[in-house]
Motif scaffolding. Structure first.
Motif, short mmCIF file in Angstrom:
data_model
loop_
_atom_site.label_atom_id
_atom_site.label_comp_id
_atom_site.label_asym_id
_atom_site.label_seq_id
_atom_site.Cartn_x
_atom_site.Cartn_y
_atom_site.Cartn_z
N ARG A 1 -11.31 -91.05 -87.30
CA ARG A 1 -12.76 -90.95 -87.01
C ARG A 1 -12.99 -90.95 -85.50
O ARG A 1 -13.84 -90.21 -85.00
CB ARG A 1 -13.53 -92.08 -87.70
CG ARG A 1 -13.62 -91.92 -89.22
CD ARG A 1 -14.66 -92.84 -89.83
NE ARG A 1 -14.34 -94.25 -89.73
CZ ARG A 1 -13.54 -94.91 -90.59
NH1 ARG A 1 -12.97 -94.28 -91.61
NH2 ARG A 1 -13.30 -96.20 -90.44
N GLU B 1 -16.24 -90.18 -83.30
CA GLU B 1 -17.03 -91.40 -83.51
C GLU B 1 -16.98 -92.28 -82.27
O GLU B 1 -15.95 -92.39 -81.61
CB GLU B 1 -16.48 -92.18 -84.72
CG GLU B 1 -17.31 -93.39 -85.09
CD GLU B 1 -16.78 -94.09 -86.34
OE1 GLU B 1 -16.76 -93.47 -87.42
OE2 GLU B 1 -16.36 -95.26 -86.22
N CYS C 1 -17.96 -96.22 -80.49
CA CYS C 1 -18.09 -97.62 -80.88
C CYS C 1 -18.32 -98.45 -79.63
O CYS C 1 -17.50 -98.43 -78.71
CB CYS C 1 -16.82 -98.08 -81.60
SG CYS C 1 -16.77 -99.85 -81.94
#
Ligand code: CP
Length: 292
Positions: free
Chosen positions: A25, A30, A32
């Motif tokens: 991911r 993605e 974070c």
């Protein structure tokens, strides 16, 4: 509190798959920032380019504050011990330590006495868990799965923490793992096969560097002789299966275990492995700092 990652054999397959899925991911874009502002220190007591600096990139991508440690300018030079050095950083209230050390299972000396979680960046000839995660992610991206595939790890297997970790974890994932190379550096319990058979039959050919710095007695083969006998060359890679790939944990010694022209050839995934190093290490940090 956080979680250690010292050996992949401590994790169930589902846990390892979870880290690989998260790494994928991150590879797919993605972001974070859940751990932004947490403090990490990378304690590398052995040289490193890929592991140390891809950890640093991963840490910066996650918004962590990174403390650099240089053993050459630390109080190790004033005879402070490895144990006391690690305990010192533990006492600072740091959120995460990444450690590499030349001694196998170095962490047994202190792990029960630390409050800070530890990620193993490599212990001697023992284990290199994040490199094996990189290797499995790269193979999964190539073939879509691990089970049923075969890999030959070729070279100085006895001194390779990558070989030892990959052998254990890849077999657990249903891969057939073989080793090949100079007889003195291939271990009986690690499915040795002749070099030519490895080239002809396996889906993944992983070349290893000869780790002269770990040898107690001099390796008798010259670089040229090694290249002729066990090196990947433009000629012998024609024996490989049509879709088989070349991997190497690096650092690469060009024209020894692999011909210069093959390192960036279409079959090679060597720099892809390095690229995946950042995503895997982001996922491992998320595993260590995250909730269960
Ligand atoms: N593969 C690997 O561990 O490389 P470094 O020694 O450069 O970190």
């Amino acid at each position: 509190m956080g979680k250690n990652l010292l050996r992949l054999k401590d994790l169930p397959l589902a846990g390892i798959e979870g880290i690989l899925d998260q790494a994928q991911r991150f590879c797919d874009g993605e972001k974070c920032q859940e751990f932004a502002g947490k403090i990490v220190c990378n304690l590398f007591f052995e040289p490193s380019t890929r592991t140390l600096y891809s950890f640093q990139v991963a840490q910066q991508n996650l918004g962590l504050k990174v403390i650099s440690f240089n053993p050459e300018s630390s109080s190790l030079q004033k005879a402070e011990s490895f144990y006391d050095t690690v305990k010192t950083f533990d006492s600072f209230g740091i959120d995460l330590l990444v450690i590499r050390h030349r001694r196998n299972e170095y962490y047994n000396e202190f792990i029960s006495k630390l409050g800070t979680p530890v990620l193993n960046g490599g212990d001697g000839t023992g284990q290199h868990p994040t490199q094996s995660l990189v290797d499995m992610l790269t193979i999964r991206q190539e073939f879509g799965h691990l089970d049923g595939l075969s890999i030959a790890i070729i070279g100085d297997v006895a001194h390779s923490r990558v070989a030892h970790t990959n052998f254990e974890v890849m077999e657990r994932f249903g891969m057939r793992v073989y080793t090949s190379g100079p007889p003195e550096y291939v271990e009986k319990g690690m499915n040795p096969i002749p070099f030519k058979q490895a080239l002809t039959e396996c889906d993944v050919i992983m070349a290893l560097r000869i780790q002269r710095e770990r040898h107690e007695t001099n390796f008798s083969m010259s670089a040229e002789e090694y290249h002729r006998t066990y090196g990947l060359t433009a000629q012998n890679v024609t024996l490989m299966k049509k879709n088989a790939i070349i991997m190497h944990p690096a650092p690469v010694n060009r024209n020894v275990e692999i011909a210069d022209e093959l390192v960036e050839s279409p079959r090679s995934r060597i720099f892809k492995q390095m690229q995946n190093g950042v995503f895997v290490r982001m996922a491992v940090i998320k595993y260590a700092l995250g909730e269960d």
